[in-house]
Design a protein around this motif. Sequence first.
Motif, short mmCIF file in Angstrom:
data_model
loop_
_atom_site.label_atom_id
_atom_site.label_comp_id
_atom_site.label_asym_id
_atom_site.label_seq_id
_atom_site.Cartn_x
_atom_site.Cartn_y
_atom_site.Cartn_z
N ILE A 55 10.32 -1.48 -7.98
CA ILE A 55 10.28 -0.71 -6.73
C ILE A 55 11.39 0.35 -6.75
CG2 ILE A 55 10.66 -0.81 -4.23
CD1 ILE A 55 9.31 -3.55 -4.22
N ALA A 56 12.58 -0.05 -7.19
CA ALA A 56 13.70 0.91 -7.26
C ALA A 56 13.37 2.07 -8.19
CB ALA A 56 14.97 0.19 -7.73
N TRP A 57 12.84 1.75 -9.38
CA TRP A 57 12.56 2.80 -10.37
C TRP A 57 11.48 3.77 -9.88
CZ3 TRP A 57 16.73 1.71 -12.55
CH2 TRP A 57 17.04 0.51 -13.19
N CYS A 58 10.37 3.22 -9.34
CA CYS A 58 9.25 4.11 -9.01
C CYS A 58 9.51 4.91 -7.73
CB CYS A 58 7.93 3.35 -8.97
SG CYS A 58 7.72 2.17 -7.62
N THR A 59 10.24 4.35 -6.78
CA THR A 59 10.59 5.15 -5.60
C THR A 59 11.62 6.21 -5.97
OG1 THR A 59 12.21 3.46 -4.89
CG2 THR A 59 10.00 3.38 -3.91
N ALA A 60 12.51 5.89 -6.92
CA ALA A 60 13.47 6.88 -7.41
C ALA A 60 12.74 8.05 -8.07
CB ALA A 60 14.42 6.21 -8.42
N HIS A 61 11.71 7.74 -8.83
CA HIS A 61 10.93 8.81 -9.47
C HIS A 61 10.34 9.75 -8.44
CE1 HIS A 61 7.09 10.42 -11.13
NE2 HIS A 61 7.91 10.75 -12.12
N MET A 62 9.77 9.20 -7.37
CA MET A 62 9.17 10.04 -6.33
C MET A 62 10.24 10.86 -5.63
SD MET A 62 6.09 9.29 -6.83
CE MET A 62 5.01 9.84 -5.51
N LYS A 98 0.82 -1.22 0.00
CA LYS A 98 0.00 0.00 0.00
C LYS A 98 0.85 1.26 0.00
CE LYS A 98 -4.04 -2.03 2.28
NZ LYS A 98 -4.91 -2.01 3.49
N PHE A 99 2.01 1.19 0.63
CA PHE A 99 2.92 2.34 0.66
C PHE A 99 3.34 2.75 -0.74
CE2 PHE A 99 7.33 3.82 0.54
CZ PHE A 99 7.25 4.97 1.32
N LEU A 100 3.40 1.79 -1.67
CA LEU A 100 3.90 2.05 -3.02
C LEU A 100 2.80 2.48 -3.99
CD1 LEU A 100 6.32 -1.00 -3.28
CD2 LEU A 100 6.99 1.41 -3.05
N PHE A 101 1.58 2.65 -3.52
CA PHE A 101 0.46 2.96 -4.42
C PHE A 101 0.72 4.24 -5.22
CE2 PHE A 101 -3.66 4.79 -5.49
CZ PHE A 101 -4.29 3.72 -6.10
N SER A 102 1.13 5.31 -4.55
CA SER A 102 1.39 6.57 -5.25
C SER A 102 2.57 6.44 -6.20
CB SER A 102 1.66 7.69 -4.25
OG SER A 102 0.53 7.97 -3.47
N ALA A 103 3.61 5.75 -5.75
CA ALA A 103 4.83 5.62 -6.55
C ALA A 103 4.57 4.86 -7.85
CB ALA A 103 5.92 4.94 -5.74
N ILE A 104 3.86 3.73 -7.76
CA ILE A 104 3.66 2.92 -8.96
C ILE A 104 2.68 3.59 -9.93
CG2 ILE A 104 1.81 1.48 -8.01
CD1 ILE A 104 4.63 0.42 -10.45
N ASN A 105 1.73 4.34 -9.40
CA ASN A 105 0.81 5.04 -10.28
C ASN A 105 1.44 6.28 -10.91
OD1 ASN A 105 -2.14 3.90 -10.31
ND2 ASN A 105 -1.40 3.60 -8.22
N SER A 106 2.52 6.74 -10.32
CA SER A 106 3.23 7.90 -10.87
C SER A 106 4.29 7.49 -11.90
CB SER A 106 3.89 8.67 -9.73
OG SER A 106 4.60 9.77 -10.21
N PHE A 107 4.86 6.30 -11.73
CA PHE A 107 5.93 5.83 -12.63
C PHE A 107 5.82 4.31 -12.71
CE2 PHE A 107 10.58 5.37 -13.75
CZ PHE A 107 10.55 6.18 -14.89
N ASN A 108 4.93 3.83 -13.57
CA ASN A 108 4.62 2.41 -13.63
C ASN A 108 5.55 1.66 -14.58
OD1 ASN A 108 3.64 2.86 -16.23
ND2 ASN A 108 1.51 3.01 -15.56
N GLN A 109 5.22 0.39 -14.81
CA GLN A 109 6.08 -0.45 -15.64
C GLN A 109 6.20 0.07 -17.07
OE1 GLN A 109 3.59 -1.37 -13.49
NE2 GLN A 109 3.59 -3.59 -13.20
N ASP A 111 5.94 3.16 -18.00
CA ASP A 111 6.78 4.36 -17.95
C ASP A 111 8.26 4.00 -17.93
OD1 ASP A 111 4.54 6.10 -17.81
OD2 ASP A 111 4.39 5.80 -15.64
N VAL A 112 8.59 2.95 -17.18
CA VAL A 112 9.98 2.49 -17.13
C VAL A 112 10.43 2.01 -18.50
CG1 VAL A 112 11.52 0.72 -16.18
CG2 VAL A 112 9.93 1.93 -14.67
#
Length: 435
Positions: free
Chosen positions: A425-432, A67-78, A80-81
């Motif tokens: 996880i690395a990519w989307c948390t990096a984006h945030m 659940k913590f990653l909900f914003s991150a994955i919706n902001s920079f998803n697969q 997008d990578v």
Amino acid sequence: MKKMIIVGGGAAGMMTAALAADKYKVTLFEKNEKLGKKLFITGKGRCNLTNDSDEDEFLRNVITNSKFLFSAINSFNQKDVMDFFDKEGLRLKTERGNRVFPVSDHSSDVIKTLENVLKRKKVRVYLNRAVDEIVCDDFSVESGDLSRESDNAAYEFYDKSKQKYERRVRGIKSCGEFFPADVLVLATGGLSYPQTGSDGDGFKFARNLSIDITKLYPSLVPVRLKDDFCKDLMGLSLRNVKLTFSYMKKNKRKNIYSEQGEMLFTHFGISGPLVLSGSSYLHKYSIEEILISLDLKPSLSEDKLLARIERDFNAFKGRELKNSLGELLPKALIPYVIEKSGIPGFKKVCDLSLKEKERLVTCLKNFDMSYDGLMGFDQAIITSGGISVKEIDPRTMESKKVSGLRFAGEIIDCDALTGGFNLQIAWCTAHMASL
């Protein structure tokens, strides 16, 4: 332009730098002699860089704190990578299980792509340069008043976090030199594969700043067995088997993990895709609690397997049992299945009773093994545990205690199954963290 310092030149660190360089003057510190040392060995050197699925599938494969990653994955998803790497000239391909790899099958091409972006965007990179200290301004809060009342930014941060004692990042010290920063991103990884530099530096910095860290465990890691037969079966690979980890609760066996796929026997136990994925769930239980069972013929019910055995034995009427299972099992495994069944291997199949055949079926459907724990961080693909997500704003990856301090990648207490999800996880948390 504001200054950002990133500590750690792995997947998360490089991606943070690549995405942040349009908004910040970015400096990246890496204590190794080159960037992406762990990324280089990811996916056995092929680099499974994401999974070509949707956000929901990604979240289903995240084991810890999805659940913590909900914003991150919706902001920079697969997608997008994949678009990011495609636009940078890296050709990609999708294989079984929606796993995405570079067409070249070389992880070095993923690293080169990111390095080229950093070079083009004029990111300053320090190699062979460890960070010795994080420098902060400290300020106390008493009765709602700041000791530095003119510091509006600090006051606003205090209001949001409701903490009684706060800090704000000012920069880092490296080799006795101070480097100022408005934003500092810790992307130092976890404890897995310490030979690549993942030795827990980021956790030490966090502890010194009174930031909570959850217990750290090796994950996506091989499993040790107590059984002596492992050494004899070393190198034996099994396909289309079903592996189940379970435990006893109120005299009933409760499944922890049960999946069908591939696995491998090693000199110390078992490994392979099924085992690595299953290991993600095991650290919550004691060694004594965990039971392991292998279904060697998951596509056949017990009745159908019995019928299959009887057909084989009718064709091998004059043979001994130990010479009559070659159509069902790999040769190396046959003696141990027979041993577990309790049937003499020299007994001729035409003399076997129905009960003995049923015992054989039970062994094939429930080949039990004795759990002896997980292998260590030196063989773990990722770390389970890390900076508590309660300490981090999921919309910015910023610390709730230290203004300007952000986190990205494996250092955060989030981990997933195999298939490209951990790099995602690395990519989307990096984006945030780059925003």
